[in-house]
Design an enzyme around this catalytic site. Structure first.
Site, PDB file in Angstrom:
ATOM      1  N   ARG A  93       0.866  -1.169   0.000  1.00  0.00           N
ATOM      2  CA  ARG A  93       0.000   0.000   0.000  1.00  0.00           C
ATOM      3  C   ARG A  93       0.906   1.224   0.000  1.00  0.00           C
ATOM      4  O   ARG A  93       2.060   1.142   0.412  1.00  0.00           O
ATOM      5  CB  ARG A  93      -0.882   0.012   1.254  1.00  0.00           C
ATOM      6  CG  ARG A  93      -1.632  -1.276   1.477  1.00  0.00           C
ATOM      7  CD  ARG A  93      -2.721  -1.475   0.476  1.00  0.00           C
ATOM      8  NE  ARG A  93      -3.859  -0.576   0.767  1.00  0.00           N
ATOM      9  CZ  ARG A  93      -4.894  -0.460  -0.050  1.00  0.00           C
ATOM     10  NH1 ARG A  93      -4.912  -1.116  -1.187  1.00  0.00           N
ATOM     11  NH2 ARG A  93      -5.891   0.331   0.265  1.00  0.00           N
ATOM     12  N   PHE A 151      18.136  -6.191 -11.271  1.00  0.00           N
ATOM     13  CA  PHE A 151      17.367  -6.576 -12.457  1.00  0.00           C
ATOM     14  C   PHE A 151      17.128  -5.375 -13.366  1.00  0.00           C
ATOM     15  O   PHE A 151      17.341  -5.442 -14.579  1.00  0.00           O
ATOM     16  CB  PHE A 151      16.022  -7.204 -12.050  1.00  0.00           C
ATOM     17  CG  PHE A 151      15.198  -7.608 -13.244  1.00  0.00           C
ATOM     18  CD1 PHE A 151      15.451  -8.806 -13.903  1.00  0.00           C
ATOM     19  CD2 PHE A 151      14.209  -6.772 -13.755  1.00  0.00           C
ATOM     20  CE1 PHE A 151      14.725  -9.165 -15.040  1.00  0.00           C
ATOM     21  CE2 PHE A 151      13.482  -7.125 -14.883  1.00  0.00           C
ATOM     22  CZ  PHE A 151      13.739  -8.329 -15.525  1.00  0.00           C
ATOM     23  N   HIS A 203      12.523  24.513  -7.018  1.00  0.00           N
ATOM     24  CA  HIS A 203      13.135  24.922  -8.290  1.00  0.00           C
ATOM     25  C   HIS A 203      12.975  23.821  -9.337  1.00  0.00           C
ATOM     26  O   HIS A 203      12.800  22.656  -9.007  1.00  0.00           O
ATOM     27  CB  HIS A 203      14.622  25.240  -8.098  1.00  0.00           C
ATOM     28  CG  HIS A 203      15.459  24.064  -7.724  1.00  0.00           C
ATOM     29  ND1 HIS A 203      15.519  23.568  -6.435  1.00  0.00           N
ATOM     30  CD2 HIS A 203      16.281  23.273  -8.457  1.00  0.00           C
ATOM     31  CE1 HIS A 203      16.335  22.536  -6.401  1.00  0.00           C
ATOM     32  NE2 HIS A 203      16.814  22.329  -7.622  1.00  0.00           N
ATOM     33  N   HIS A 216      10.958  29.632   0.766  1.00  0.00           N
ATOM     34  CA  HIS A 216      11.857  28.489   0.860  1.00  0.00           C
ATOM     35  C   HIS A 216      11.091  27.167   0.998  1.00  0.00           C
ATOM     36  O   HIS A 216      11.521  26.131   0.499  1.00  0.00           O
ATOM     37  CB  HIS A 216      12.773  28.694   2.067  1.00  0.00           C
ATOM     38  CG  HIS A 216      13.832  27.659   2.229  1.00  0.00           C
ATOM     39  ND1 HIS A 216      15.027  27.707   1.539  1.00  0.00           N
ATOM     40  CD2 HIS A 216      13.874  26.536   2.989  1.00  0.00           C
ATOM     41  CE1 HIS A 216      15.768  26.672   1.891  1.00  0.00           C
ATOM     42  NE2 HIS A 216      15.092  25.940   2.763  1.00  0.00           N
ATOM     43  N   SER A 252      19.501  18.187  -3.567  1.00  0.00           N
ATOM     44  CA  SER A 252      19.914  18.432  -2.193  1.00  0.00           C
ATOM     45  C   SER A 252      19.424  19.795  -1.715  1.00  0.00           C
ATOM     46  O   SER A 252      19.485  20.100  -0.537  1.00  0.00           O
ATOM     47  CB  SER A 252      21.440  18.344  -2.083  1.00  0.00           C
ATOM     48  OG  SER A 252      22.015  19.167  -3.077  1.00  0.00           O
TER      49      SER A 252
HETATM   50 ZN   LIG Z   1      15.664  29.062   0.205  1.00  0.00          ZN
END
Ligand SMILES: [Zn+2]
Length: 361
Positions: free
Chosen positions: A30, A316, A174, A121, A169
């Site tokens: 699930r 695989f 963006h 942010h 990271s």
């Molecule tokens: Zn920022």
């Protein structure tokens, strides 16, 4: 189509790529069972080069939306800047491919830009209103259009990575645009599959798919005036989702203003539905479109492919290029449809508000 799909694995082929996938649902979990990445603390931070006030930490902007003020100053709503860690650069000389024995090579010419989608942010496309998403799509259109007109550019890709499992990271929201002097082989393969299908049937594979999905409905999530969002029959990954325009266009940059407004709504609804089912999920999305000069192709239709990163490729997949998908696309679609219906109930109260935020600039 086998009658008892739920009790066996199934091989499915995507006619747009020619790729086979294994749908092996007995291994399935699930959505709650997929591992959840640790959420990062995401308030504005001193170290974030994309936050307002840190404009000097990025190369100078190539596009921005701000009500007043100078380029590379604060008070912007969206900025596009060259990637400081670009994979290709216009400062590399464009040259023809060299052949040194069995080792062909060329200099790393191209363009790599970052669309900083919001000054906030901790914003994300799953929580932005359609007006904000529309602003992002307009930036894609402006910058992809400009880069495609540059000398030596043959192809561009618009893509978004969200979360560490999707390869980013930097949590500040963006997207990226890469423009290259060549057409990557995965893109060429996709175009060749489209050409083969068109040659055999006289029809676009994408038109056939969206009509069939719309008629059957079992993998459909959202339908609007100009787009359908659905789980593809041969989904490579759990909850892989496509958004395909209902009117044929080979190049994303040829989208018209009505379609762009509609896409902002459909992309927002689709991502929010995924978030309802999967939580704050890591994902990539890619806008598949034609190389420069191939905008009039009748066989290929631009589309968005959303790829949630819930599972990891193992031996695989790496050895064969063939994915094992542990979630039946029909099951994923049923859950996403329910989420979209639920959200639409909430959205209907905000329709007037959204419409006013969505007027083209
Ligand atoms: Zn920022």
């Amino acid at each position: 189509m086998p009658q008892k799909r739920e009790s066996m694995s199934e091989l499915r082929r995507d006619i747009t790529t020619g790729e086979w996938v294994i749908i092996a649902t007995e291994r399935g979990r699930r959505p709650e069972g997929f591992s959840k990445p640790e959420l990062r603390e995401s308030s504005p931070r001193a170290g974030c080069p994309f936050c307002p006030g840190h404009e000097s930490q990025t190369p100078g902007e190539t596009y921005a939306v701000r009500s007043e003020g100078d380029a590379d100053g604060p008070d912007w709503l969206l900025r596009v800047v060259p990637n400081k860690f670009a994979v290709v650069s216009p400062e590399s000389p464009f040259d023809q491919k060299h052949v040194a024995g069995p080792f062909p090579w060329a200099s790393g010419f191209g363009y790599h830009e970052v669309v900083i989608e919001s000054p906030r942010h901790d914003a994300d496309l799953t929580s932005m209103d359609p007006g904000e998403i529309h602003r992002v799509l307009e930036a894609y259109l402006a910058r992809a259009g400009a880069l495609r007109r540059r000398p030596h550019v043959r192809f561009n890709l618009i893509f978004r990575n969200h979360g560490e499992q999707a390869g980013t990271s930097l949590p500040h929201p963006h997207s990226q645009i890469v423009a290259l002097p060549l057409v990557p082989s995965g893109v060429r393969d996709r175009l060749e599959s489209a050409a083969r299908y068109f040659g055999a049937t006289g029809r676009s594979a994408y038109a056939d798919i969206f009509k069939a999905e719309s008629n059957a409905g079992e993998r459909m999530i959202v339908e609007s005036n100009h787009f359908v969002a659905f789980e593809p029959f041969a989904s490579r990954l759990p909850f892989e989702t496509w958004i395909v325009p209902t009117r044929h266009r080979a190049a994303f940059v040829d989208i018209d203003s009505d379609e762009l407004l509609d896409l902002a709504r459909v992309l927002g609804q689709t991502l929010r539905s995924l978030r309802v089912v999967l939580g704050d999920f890591n994902y990539n999305y890619v806008i598949h479109s034609v190389p420069c000069g191939e905008e009039r192709r009748a066989d290929f239709c631009w589309h968005i492919q959303i790829l949630p990163r819930l599972t990891n490729a193992a031996g695989f997949e790496l050895g064969t290029g063939m994915e094992i998908n542990i979630t039946l696309p029909e099951d994923a679609a049923a859950r996403l449809r329910a989420a979209a219906d639920h959200l639409r109930g909430g959205d209907s109260r905000n329709t007037a508000n959204e419409a006013s935020q969505c007027s083209p600039a």
